[in-house]
Design a protein around this motif. Structure first.
Motif, PDB file in Angstrom:
ATOM      1  N   GLY A  68      82.598  34.259 100.921  1.00  0.00           N
ATOM      2  CA  GLY A  68      84.063  35.048 101.035  1.00  0.00           C
ATOM      3  C   GLY A  68      83.416  36.170  99.848  1.00  0.00           C
ATOM      4  N   LYS A  69      82.601  35.410  98.761  1.00  0.00           N
ATOM      5  CA  LYS A  69      82.731  37.078  98.137  1.00  0.00           C
ATOM      6  C   LYS A  69      81.602  37.964  98.261  1.00  0.00           C
ATOM      7  CE  LYS A  69      85.886  35.143  95.072  1.00  0.00           C
ATOM      8  NZ  LYS A  69      86.142  35.119  93.961  1.00  0.00           N
ATOM      9  N   ILE A  70      81.397  39.399  97.881  1.00  0.00           N
ATOM     10  CA  ILE A  70      79.406  40.090  97.888  1.00  0.00           C
ATOM     11  C   ILE A  70      79.971  40.613  96.583  1.00  0.00           C
ATOM     12  CG2 ILE A  70      80.127  40.283 100.314  1.00  0.00           C
ATOM     13  CD1 ILE A  70      80.937  42.958 100.209  1.00  0.00           C
ATOM     14  N   SER A  71      78.086  40.775  96.249  1.00  0.00           N
ATOM     15  CA  SER A  71      77.806  40.983  95.302  1.00  0.00           C
ATOM     16  C   SER A  71      77.698  42.260  95.375  1.00  0.00           C
ATOM     17  CB  SER A  71      77.074  41.322  95.009  1.00  0.00           C
ATOM     18  OG  SER A  71      75.077  41.702  96.058  1.00  0.00           O
ATOM     19  N   ILE A  72      78.083  43.509  93.975  1.00  0.00           N
ATOM     20  CA  ILE A  72      77.928  45.156  94.448  1.00  0.00           C
ATOM     21  C   ILE A  72      76.682  45.755  95.471  1.00  0.00           C
ATOM     22  CG2 ILE A  72      77.504  47.298  93.296  1.00  0.00           C
ATOM     23  CD1 ILE A  72      80.614  45.515  92.339  1.00  0.00           C
ATOM     24  N   VAL A  73      75.589  45.095  94.569  1.00  0.00           N
ATOM     25  CA  VAL A  73      74.117  45.536  95.957  1.00  0.00           C
ATOM     26  C   VAL A  73      74.894  45.430  97.209  1.00  0.00           C
ATOM     27  CG1 VAL A  73      71.677  45.361  96.166  1.00  0.00           C
ATOM     28  CG2 VAL A  73      72.770  45.310  94.091  1.00  0.00           C
ATOM     29  N   GLU A  74      75.105  44.395  97.823  1.00  0.00           N
ATOM     30  CA  GLU A  74      75.087  43.937  99.007  1.00  0.00           C
ATOM     31  C   GLU A  74      76.640  45.141  99.873  1.00  0.00           C
ATOM     32  OE1 GLU A  74      74.226  38.548  99.683  1.00  0.00           O
ATOM     33  OE2 GLU A  74      76.818  39.704  98.690  1.00  0.00           O
ATOM     34  N   ALA A  75      77.570  44.993  98.864  1.00  0.00           N
ATOM     35  CA  ALA A  75      78.329  45.818  99.261  1.00  0.00           C
ATOM     36  C   ALA A  75      77.647  47.653  99.840  1.00  0.00           C
ATOM     37  CB  ALA A  75      79.439  46.068  98.351  1.00  0.00           C
ATOM     38  N   SER A  99      78.928  36.237 105.555  1.00  0.00           N
ATOM     39  CA  SER A  99      80.250  35.482 105.162  1.00  0.00           C
ATOM     40  C   SER A  99      82.133  35.568 104.259  1.00  0.00           C
ATOM     41  CB  SER A  99      79.655  33.754 104.243  1.00  0.00           C
ATOM     42  OG  SER A  99      78.006  33.346 104.851  1.00  0.00           O
ATOM     43  N   LEU A 100      82.284  36.672 105.557  1.00  0.00           N
ATOM     44  CA  LEU A 100      83.233  37.212 104.760  1.00  0.00           C
ATOM     45  C   LEU A 100      84.465  36.988 105.931  1.00  0.00           C
ATOM     46  CD1 LEU A 100      81.645  40.991 103.441  1.00  0.00           C
ATOM     47  CD2 LEU A 100      82.674  38.670 102.219  1.00  0.00           C
ATOM     48  N   GLU A 101      85.834  37.256 105.592  1.00  0.00           N
ATOM     49  CA  GLU A 101      86.999  36.942 106.690  1.00  0.00           C
ATOM     50  C   GLU A 101      86.727  38.842 107.538  1.00  0.00           C
ATOM     51  OE1 GLU A 101      90.816  35.543 105.407  1.00  0.00           O
ATOM     52  OE2 GLU A 101      89.296  33.929 103.873  1.00  0.00           O
TER      53      GLU A 101
END
Length: 130
Positions: A68-75, A99-101
């Motif tokens: 439900g969370k992502i890293s800065i690189v992934e964002a 794996s996000l909403e």
């Protein structure tokens, strides 16, 4: 002979039974001591983690994040992918991949737009005359 052994096991010894009836056992648990540690925290539910899609920073990359969370690189990666190929990198695909909403992905795509740096060729620059 096994039948004799079975009979011996099944046979009740009256003398032993009377002795057992006279025995009384009382058992108590020791009192429970509660340690007062003041600011001790209760154990929390362990978060489910997932491996990240690693960037180019090697040891500085975040290896695992909570679902439900992502890293800065992934964002930055997913925003850039969506910007370059919006028909391929839809909100639904991004939500499944990271794996996000879906509502969070829609908000991310709506409010966080990666900017583009454009450098003008030197011959087109004009000096400002005062």
């Amino acid at each position: 002979d096994s039948s004799e052994i079975k009979e011996e096991i099944q046979r009740k010894d009256d003398r032993l039974l009377t002795l057992l009836k006279d025995i009384y056992v009382e058992s108590k648990d020791p009192p429970v001591r509660v340690k007062d540690e003041g600011s001790a925290q209760l154990p929390c539910k362990q978060e489910e983690k997932r491996l990240t899609k690693l960037g180019h920073f090697g040891a500085l990359d975040v290896k695992k994040v909570s679902k439900g969370k992502i890293s800065i690189v992934e964002a930055l990666t997913l925003l850039n992918n969506h910007k370059l190929h919006p028909q391929i990198w839809t909100a639904e695909k991004i939500a499944a991949e990271y794996s996000l909403e879906l509502k969070d992905v829609n908000s991310l795509l709506e409010f966080f737009i990666p900017f583009t740096i454009e450098e003008f060729p030197k011959e087109t620059k004009k000096a400002i005359k005062s």
